[in-house]
Design a protein around this motif. Structure first.
Motif, PDB file in Angstrom:
ATOM      1  N   GLU A  65      -7.409   1.504   4.379  1.00 24.79           N
ATOM      2  CA  GLU A  65      -6.355   2.236   5.353  1.00 24.79           C
ATOM      3  C   GLU A  65      -5.122   2.137   4.287  1.00 24.79           C
ATOM      4  OE1 GLU A  65      -5.100   4.108   7.921  1.00 24.79           O
ATOM      5  OE2 GLU A  65      -7.046   3.157   8.907  1.00 24.79           O
ATOM      6  N   LEU A  66      -4.818   3.398   3.871  1.00 25.16           N
ATOM      7  CA  LEU A  66      -3.636   3.601   3.055  1.00 25.16           C
ATOM      8  C   LEU A  66      -2.897   4.755   3.705  1.00 25.16           C
ATOM      9  CD1 LEU A  66      -5.719   3.940  -0.277  1.00 25.16           C
ATOM     10  CD2 LEU A  66      -4.654   1.868   0.567  1.00 25.16           C
ATOM     11  N   SER A  67      -1.504   4.476   3.511  1.00 24.01           N
ATOM     12  CA  SER A  67      -0.490   5.414   4.045  1.00 24.01           C
ATOM     13  C   SER A  67       0.408   5.518   3.017  1.00 24.01           C
ATOM     14  CB  SER A  67      -0.280   5.026   5.457  1.00 24.01           C
ATOM     15  OG  SER A  67       0.843   5.972   5.875  1.00 24.01           O
ATOM     16  N   ILE A  68       0.889   6.652   2.568  1.00 28.51           N
ATOM     17  CA  ILE A  68       1.787   6.726   1.603  1.00 28.51           C
ATOM     18  C   ILE A  68       3.235   7.763   1.854  1.00 28.51           C
ATOM     19  CG2 ILE A  68       2.659   7.246  -1.035  1.00 28.51           C
ATOM     20  CD1 ILE A  68      -0.124   5.300  -0.480  1.00 28.51           C
ATOM     21  N   THR A  69       4.294   7.154   1.621  1.00 29.95           N
ATOM     22  CA  THR A  69       5.429   7.648   2.262  1.00 29.95           C
ATOM     23  C   THR A  69       6.349   8.180   1.008  1.00 29.95           C
ATOM     24  OG1 THR A  69       6.705   5.602   2.375  1.00 29.95           O
ATOM     25  CG2 THR A  69       5.710   6.355   4.339  1.00 29.95           C
TER      26      THR A  69
END
Length: 358
Positions: free
Chosen positions: A227-231
């Protein structure tokens, strides 16, 4: 027996003018004053715990990022210092009863120089820069020790969490995702003319290496669920963790077994404590020697290239996973939670009767 009088708590912003007044503590205001360091909910509960255990009357607390000055000084003044990632000693340490500080008061190398690498080289350069930034504070500290023979009351405290909501703890083996990370690769975008654009920073290089390792694992171990989320940068990460996005971020972390907590601008991150609070298994880089890290049930990694083997080992044993999960929750409760830190601060203040030496 008389009840201890409530301590006064104020917000003090280093951007205020010299004649400005401190702001009475109100958590929403703290969030506005310290944009990017929104740990006000954590410290609101810390202060409640302090008051419940405090036996000293008439104390004034300043919640601040300012290491140079405070609105007032004296035996009744206590500074709670956040946001100083250079780990500097506040200049006023000898003018107040005590200082409790996030990010510590001494620099941390955090790499093995006997394993040469470009990342370790950048880390060493950052360490030297931090040492130079802290030099004036250390000179004042040494001078004070020699002159008075006393040890200043300087204490390390955790960062706490940032905009993380309270959720029921999900049993670790019921969580449907294996590995979680949400955040930025770089702290902020750099101009092409910036030296940091070409040389990179320890944060950006470390996190790039982490993601390269994650990509390889996704190709070779499709059974491991990420579960990856890049900002784009830290400010974007901060904004994405507000409001309804804070719930999404929190729910994703709670539904994941393992949280990756790579270093940021410093080796300490909010994510480490957020993962502790939710009972996630933490994989992180080397941690400072502060008291609340020593013995923590986190997996400290030397190289992100080792991540695949570590994930295989951790995820293959549900019983060991459950054991570490419980150890993590207990560590949060006993060492880093709001109630634990509030009691720690109160106990340190209760046992001291310092005399300020200008």
């Amino acid at each position: 027996m008389n009840k201890t009088a409530a301590a006064e708590v104020y917000i003090w912003n280093l951007r205020l003018s010299a004649d400005a007044k401190p702001i009475p503590w109100k958590p929403p205001l703290a969030s506005q004053v310290f944009q990017g360091d929104d740990c006000s909910e954590y410290f609101e509960k810390v202060f409640e715990s302090v008051q419940a255990h405090l036996k000293v009357d008439g104390l004034i607390f300043y919640f601040t990022r300012d290491i140079h000055r405070l609105p007032s000084y004296g035996d009744n003044v206590v500074a709670i210092v956040i946001g100083d990632e250079w780990s500097r000693i506040p200049r006023y340490f000898h003018k107040v009863r005590a200082v409790f500080k996030c990010y510590g008061t001494r620099s941390f190398l955090g790499c093995n120089l006997f394993q040469p690498s470009y990342l370790n080289c950048l880390t060493l350069l950052q360490f030297i820069k931090a040492k130079l930034a802290n030099f004036p504070g250390w000179m004042t500290y040494i001078s004070y020790r020699v002159r008075t023979g006393k040890k200043p009351l300087l204490y390390d405290i955790p960062l706490g969490y940032s905009n993380q909501i309270e959720l029921p703890i999900e049993p670790i083996n019921n969580r449907d995702k294996d590995v979680f990370f949400a955040g930025s690769i770089i702290h902020r975008p750099h101009s092409i003319w910036s030296l940091k654009y070409w040389l990179e920073t320890p944060k950006s290089l470390s996190r790039k290496q982490m993601f390269e390792s994650v990509k390889r694992i996704q190709e070779t171990h499709p059974n491991i669920q990420f579960e990856l989320s890049i900002t784009p940068g830290f400010s974007a990460s901060y904004e994405s963790n507000k409001g309804s996005d804070a719930r999404t971020y929190s729910e994703k972390m709670m539904s994941t077994k393992i949280c990756l907590a790579p270093r940021g601008t410093s080796f300490e991150t909010f994510r480490f404590f957020e993962a502790l609070r939710y009972g996630c298994i933490i994989i992180t880089e080397h941690l400072p020697a502060w008291w609340f890290y020593q013995g923590a049930p986190a997996i400290q990694i030397d190289r992100w290239s080792d991540l695949g083997n570590i994930l295989e080992t951790v995820l293959s044993d549900p019983d060991a996973l459950e054991k570490r999960h419980q150890e993590t929750l207990n560590w949060w409760k006993e060492k880093c939670s709001e109630s634990a830190i509030g009691q720690y601060i109160a106990e340190k203040l209760n046992e001291t009767s310092c005399s300020v030496h200008p």
